[in-house]
Design a protein around this motif. Structure first.
Motif, mmCIF file in Angstrom:
data_model
loop_
_atom_site.group_PDB
_atom_site.id
_atom_site.type_symbol
_atom_site.label_atom_id
_atom_site.label_comp_id
_atom_site.label_asym_id
_atom_site.label_seq_id
_atom_site.Cartn_x
_atom_site.Cartn_y
_atom_site.Cartn_z
ATOM 1 N N ASN A 162 16.781 16.130 46.054
ATOM 2 C CA ASN A 162 15.772 15.524 45.182
ATOM 3 C C ASN A 162 14.808 16.221 44.362
ATOM 4 N N THR A 163 15.179 17.314 43.703
ATOM 5 C CA THR A 163 14.684 18.069 43.066
ATOM 6 C C THR A 163 14.843 18.453 41.471
ATOM 7 N N ILE A 164 13.994 18.804 40.646
ATOM 8 C CA ILE A 164 14.343 18.999 39.282
ATOM 9 C C ILE A 164 13.825 20.399 38.903
ATOM 10 N N VAL A 165 14.258 21.023 37.988
ATOM 11 C CA VAL A 165 13.516 22.180 37.559
ATOM 12 C C VAL A 165 13.082 22.181 36.030
ATOM 13 N N ILE A 166 11.709 22.301 35.871
ATOM 14 C CA ILE A 166 11.319 21.920 34.584
ATOM 15 C C ILE A 166 10.721 23.130 33.911
ATOM 16 N N LYS A 167 10.594 23.242 32.492
ATOM 17 C CA LYS A 167 9.607 24.072 31.968
ATOM 18 C C LYS A 167 8.371 24.049 31.993
ATOM 19 N N LYS A 168 7.551 25.261 32.252
ATOM 20 C CA LYS A 168 5.991 25.099 32.468
ATOM 21 C C LYS A 168 5.405 24.524 31.345
ATOM 22 N N HIS A 177 5.518 27.094 43.113
ATOM 23 C CA HIS A 177 6.892 26.271 42.949
ATOM 24 C C HIS A 177 7.891 27.217 41.993
ATOM 25 N N ALA A 178 7.843 28.642 41.904
ATOM 26 C CA ALA A 178 8.808 29.273 41.223
ATOM 27 C C ALA A 178 8.866 30.593 41.965
ATOM 28 N N THR A 179 10.086 31.286 41.752
ATOM 29 C CA THR A 179 10.137 32.617 42.385
ATOM 30 C C THR A 179 9.897 33.324 41.289
ATOM 31 N N PRO A 180 9.862 34.748 41.391
ATOM 32 C CA PRO A 180 9.270 35.737 40.298
ATOM 33 C C PRO A 180 10.307 35.424 38.936
ATOM 34 N N GLY A 181 11.627 35.192 39.411
ATOM 35 C CA GLY A 181 12.312 35.075 38.185
ATOM 36 C C GLY A 181 12.089 33.780 37.059
ATOM 37 N N ILE A 202 9.933 28.687 34.314
ATOM 38 C CA ILE A 202 10.241 27.488 34.722
ATOM 39 C C ILE A 202 9.935 27.390 36.147
ATOM 40 N N ARG A 203 9.978 26.028 36.817
ATOM 41 C CA ARG A 203 9.498 25.950 38.174
ATOM 42 C C ARG A 203 10.266 24.706 38.775
ATOM 43 N N PHE A 215 13.559 32.239 48.340
ATOM 44 C CA PHE A 215 13.706 31.016 47.495
ATOM 45 C C PHE A 215 12.748 30.055 48.192
ATOM 46 N N ALA A 216 12.891 29.787 49.625
ATOM 47 C CA ALA A 216 12.210 28.728 50.217
ATOM 48 C C ALA A 216 10.684 28.911 50.227
#
Length: 152
Positions: A146-152, A85-89, A95-96, A76-77
């Motif tokens: 202090n992160t967000i997960v966004i759609k590409k 900024h994304a794992t394979p999943g 998303i990222r 993950f890191a």
């Protein structure tokens, strides 16, 4: 992220990405630990299950757990701090992970995010469930790092 509307990734999209990543991590772990499983099978064939040294079983089980933790953390890191900024999943579902105020994520920030997931797990998964109720769809570990997960 400047000059464009940010679309935050919701609970089910994040869950699907995590499920895919978990399968990948388990497969990696199986490949890395296959020699240990072979050793246990060999010991059982010689001594029988009842005579198998319980200290060996405990040591191997502990090693399995520690190996899983290290593989998961690095997986993950390293992926989250990469240029994608994304794992394979997350890549598969589109998303990222981003810093809440700028684009790049450091390895230390993504490591903090990973370790913080244990708080999300530890409080009856509430740290994950809050994604459905926060304005930027952040989990507890997102708030901590202090992160967000966004759609590409």
């Amino acid at each position: 992220m400047e000059n464009q509307q940010v679309q935050y990734a919701g609970f089910w999209l994040r869950f699907l990405a995590f499920f895919i990543d978990t399968i990948i991590i388990l497969l990696l772990q199986l490949i890395l630990l296959l020699p240990f499983f072979g050793f246990i099978g060999y010991e059982m064939s010689i001594t029988g299950l009842e005579d198998l040294n319980k200290e060996i079983i405990f040591t191997l089980a502990f090693g399995y757990y520690v190996t899983f933790m290290i593989i998961s953390w690095l997986y993950f890191a390293l992926f989250h701090s990469s240029s994608k900024h994304a794992t394979p999943g997350k890549m598969i579902v589109g998303i990222r992970v981003c810093h809440a105020h700028k684009r790049d994520l450091s390895f230390s920030r993504t490591s903090l995010r990973y370790v913080s997931k244990y708080f999300s797990f530890g409080i009856l998964l509430i740290g994950f469930i809050i994604v459905a109720f926060t304005p930027r769809k952040q989990a507890l570990h997102d708030f901590i790092a202090n992160t967000i997960v966004i759609k590409k």
